[in-house]
Design an enzyme around this catalytic site. Structure first.
Site, short mmCIF file in Angstrom:
data_model
loop_
_atom_site.label_atom_id
_atom_site.label_comp_id
_atom_site.label_asym_id
_atom_site.label_seq_id
_atom_site.Cartn_x
_atom_site.Cartn_y
_atom_site.Cartn_z
N GLY A 1 29.78 -45.75 108.54
CA GLY A 1 29.25 -44.39 108.52
C GLY A 1 30.30 -43.40 108.05
O GLY A 1 31.46 -43.48 108.44
N ARG B 1 48.58 -39.08 98.06
CA ARG B 1 49.73 -38.20 97.83
C ARG B 1 50.99 -38.68 98.56
O ARG B 1 52.09 -38.54 98.04
CB ARG B 1 49.37 -36.77 98.20
CG ARG B 1 48.22 -36.25 97.32
CD ARG B 1 48.18 -34.77 97.17
NE ARG B 1 47.26 -34.40 96.09
CZ ARG B 1 47.13 -33.17 95.62
NH1 ARG B 1 47.85 -32.19 96.13
NH2 ARG B 1 46.28 -32.92 94.64
N ARG C 1 27.49 -50.52 104.11
CA ARG C 1 27.65 -51.57 105.10
C ARG C 1 27.50 -52.90 104.37
O ARG C 1 26.62 -53.06 103.53
CB ARG C 1 26.63 -51.42 106.22
CG ARG C 1 26.73 -50.05 106.89
CD ARG C 1 25.92 -49.96 108.17
NE ARG C 1 25.90 -48.59 108.69
CZ ARG C 1 26.85 -48.05 109.42
NH1 ARG C 1 27.92 -48.76 109.73
NH2 ARG C 1 26.75 -46.80 109.86
N ASP D 1 34.73 -49.15 114.09
CA ASP D 1 34.96 -50.46 114.68
C ASP D 1 34.69 -51.61 113.71
O ASP D 1 35.50 -52.53 113.56
CB ASP D 1 34.07 -50.62 115.93
CG ASP D 1 34.18 -51.99 116.55
OD1 ASP D 1 33.32 -52.84 116.24
OD2 ASP D 1 35.12 -52.23 117.33
N SER E 1 34.65 -51.56 110.47
CA SER E 1 35.63 -51.50 109.39
C SER E 1 36.95 -52.11 109.84
O SER E 1 37.63 -52.82 109.08
CB SER E 1 35.85 -50.05 108.95
OG SER E 1 34.62 -49.44 108.60
N THR F 1 35.36 -41.82 112.18
CA THR F 1 34.02 -41.93 112.75
C THR F 1 33.75 -40.72 113.62
O THR F 1 34.62 -40.29 114.38
CB THR F 1 33.85 -43.22 113.58
OG1 THR F 1 32.64 -43.13 114.33
CG2 THR F 1 35.01 -43.43 114.53
N ASP G 1 31.88 -40.64 116.15
CA ASP G 1 31.60 -41.03 117.53
C ASP G 1 32.80 -40.96 118.46
O ASP G 1 32.64 -41.01 119.68
CB ASP G 1 31.03 -42.45 117.57
CG ASP G 1 29.62 -42.53 116.99
OD1 ASP G 1 28.90 -41.52 117.08
OD2 ASP G 1 29.25 -43.59 116.47
N ASP H 1 35.01 -43.20 119.14
CA ASP H 1 34.88 -44.37 120.01
C ASP H 1 35.86 -45.49 119.68
O ASP H 1 35.60 -46.66 119.98
CB ASP H 1 33.45 -44.93 119.93
CG ASP H 1 33.06 -45.38 118.53
OD1 ASP H 1 33.80 -45.07 117.57
OD2 ASP H 1 32.02 -46.05 118.40
N ARG I 1 19.14 -22.75 121.84
CA ARG I 1 19.07 -21.95 123.07
C ARG I 1 18.50 -20.56 122.79
O ARG I 1 17.79 -20.00 123.64
CB ARG I 1 20.44 -21.84 123.73
CG ARG I 1 20.37 -21.25 125.13
CD ARG I 1 21.73 -21.14 125.78
NE ARG I 1 22.28 -22.42 126.20
CZ ARG I 1 21.93 -23.06 127.31
NH1 ARG I 1 21.02 -22.53 128.11
NH2 ARG I 1 22.51 -24.21 127.63
N ARG J 1 25.46 -44.18 119.84
CA ARG J 1 24.77 -45.40 120.26
C ARG J 1 25.44 -46.03 121.48
O ARG J 1 24.80 -46.40 122.44
CB ARG J 1 24.69 -46.39 119.10
CG ARG J 1 23.85 -47.63 119.39
CD ARG J 1 23.75 -48.55 118.19
NE ARG J 1 25.05 -49.13 117.85
CZ ARG J 1 25.74 -48.84 116.75
NH1 ARG J 1 25.25 -47.96 115.89
NH2 ARG J 1 26.90 -49.41 116.49
N ALA K 1 25.00 -27.00 128.54
CA ALA K 1 23.77 -27.73 128.80
C ALA K 1 23.58 -27.95 130.30
O ALA K 1 24.54 -28.15 131.04
CB ALA K 1 23.78 -29.07 128.08
N GLU L 1 21.75 -40.88 121.82
CA GLU L 1 20.73 -41.81 121.35
C GLU L 1 20.84 -43.19 122.00
O GLU L 1 19.86 -43.93 122.08
CB GLU L 1 20.80 -41.95 119.83
CG GLU L 1 22.13 -42.52 119.34
CD GLU L 1 22.21 -42.57 117.81
OE1 GLU L 1 21.18 -42.38 117.15
OE2 GLU L 1 23.33 -42.82 117.30
N HIS M 1 21.24 -36.93 111.09
CA HIS M 1 22.40 -37.08 110.20
C HIS M 1 23.07 -35.77 109.81
O HIS M 1 24.10 -35.78 109.13
CB HIS M 1 21.99 -37.86 108.95
CG HIS M 1 21.81 -39.33 109.22
ND1 HIS M 1 20.67 -39.83 109.80
CD2 HIS M 1 22.65 -40.38 109.05
CE1 HIS M 1 20.79 -41.14 109.95
NE2 HIS M 1 21.98 -41.50 109.51
#
Length: 319
Positions: A11, A25, A72, A103, A105, A125, A127, A129, A154, A171, A186, A222, A249
């Site tokens: 992604g 560079r 991918r 991950d 990659s 990424t 995420d 993560d 809001r 995910r 929130a 999600e 996205h």
């Protein structure tokens, strides 16, 4: 080394272009050529690449996405395709590779390193993560995109006295939901790393209504469930009617923030240094404001963890 390569995989994330620029560079500063591989590991297998000079990475630091494109490539998991790609690199006199991605990659980079082809991973990424680094390239930009969207939601939630469920990416990791939910105020946040109690969410909404509050914002990653599923549960459980917004996205795009541009520059430059030092199978990261490198296997051994203190704080502040 006289020639290395760089690719982006999986992604896309804002700041990948800034990282590509830094690799080119920094390498050029040391008299090393850089080949840009197009479409990730698919391009690696096919030898789809071109020489990147200083001019070819000019004017991309502010652009989202990736100049080298991404894809991918499931077949890259097979040894024969890995060896095929290594052979393509050797034919082009490429002696090392910088992989910018997440991950999956990193797993490809690790496999190549195990086969004797020098690789270094740079965390790209949204995420956030990747174990071993506090932040990944693109997380800050995605976070600000989500916060801006929640702020606008809001506005309309307040105007129409509606409650909204906002579904964000994540995910397996809830950093986007957690950080954005805390920053945007929130009322409830659901992330994969922590269990949730639907009664607690209902009670928060009811407490707000009791003191005259007419709207609530609920953020769900999600990986927990879809926004529509959560809205259905709230209606069935307590007859709470909510509108659902799925940000999708839009979270991946946009001009990278200053923080992501600086992070990408530092991480990309460090990756080149590691390769030129003759080291392989390393991951680049940031810890306590310092750029570090560590064994890429740690990414697979360790597990990303959400900041529990932030999760607790979000509950305390949304009382």
């Amino acid at each position: 080394m006289k020639r290395i390569a760089v690719l982006t995989s999986g992604g896309d994330s804002p700041g990948m272009n800034a990282a590509i620029r830094a690799v080119v560079r920094k390498a050029s500063y040391h008299g090393v050529e850089v080949m840009g591989i197009f479409h990730g590991y698919e391009g690696f297998i096919e030898g789809r690449m071109e020489l990147l000079d200083l001019g070819s990475v000019g004017g991309i630091i502010q652009r989202g996405g990736t100049k080298l494109f991404s894809s991918r490539c499931p077949q890259f998991k097979e040894d024969r395709y890995q060896y095929q790609g290594i052979e393509k690199m050797r034919e082009a006199n490429v002696e090392g590779l910088v992989v910018i991605g997440g991950d999956g990659s990193y797993r490809g980079a690790h496999a190549l390193s195990q086969k004797g082809f020098p690789c270094v991973g740079v965390p790209g990424t949204i995420d956030n993560d990747i174990p071993g680094t506090e932040y990944t390239i693109g997380f800050d930009t995605a976070l600000n995109t989500v916060i801006e969207s929640i702020d606008k939601i809001r506005d309309t939630a307040t105007s129409h006295e509606n409650s909204f469920v906002v579904e964000v990416m994540g995910r397996d990791a809830g950093d986007i939901a957690l950080w954005a939910g805390l920053a945007a105020g929130a009322e409830s946040i659901l992330i994969p790393e922590e269990s949730y109690n639907i009664d607690d969410i209902v009670n928060r909404i009811k407490r707000g209504e009791a003191r005259g509050k007419k709207h609530s914002i609920i953020i769900v990653a999600e990986g927990v469930m879809s926004g529509s599923e959560l809205a259905k549960i709230l209606k069935e459980k307590a007859n709470i009617i909510t509108r659902v917004s799925v940000l999708g996205h839009i979270q991946r795009g946009g001009s990278p923030s200053a923080r992501d541009r600086v992070l990408a520059g530092r991480l990309g430059a460090k990756a080149v240094e590691v390769l030129l030092e003759g080291r392989s199978g390393r991951a680049i990261g940031i810890n306590n404001h310092q750029i570090i490198d560590y064994d890429i296997e740690e990414v697979f051994i360790n597990k990303h963890k959400a900041d529990v203190t932030l999760y607790t704080l979000s509950k305390e502040l949304s009382i």
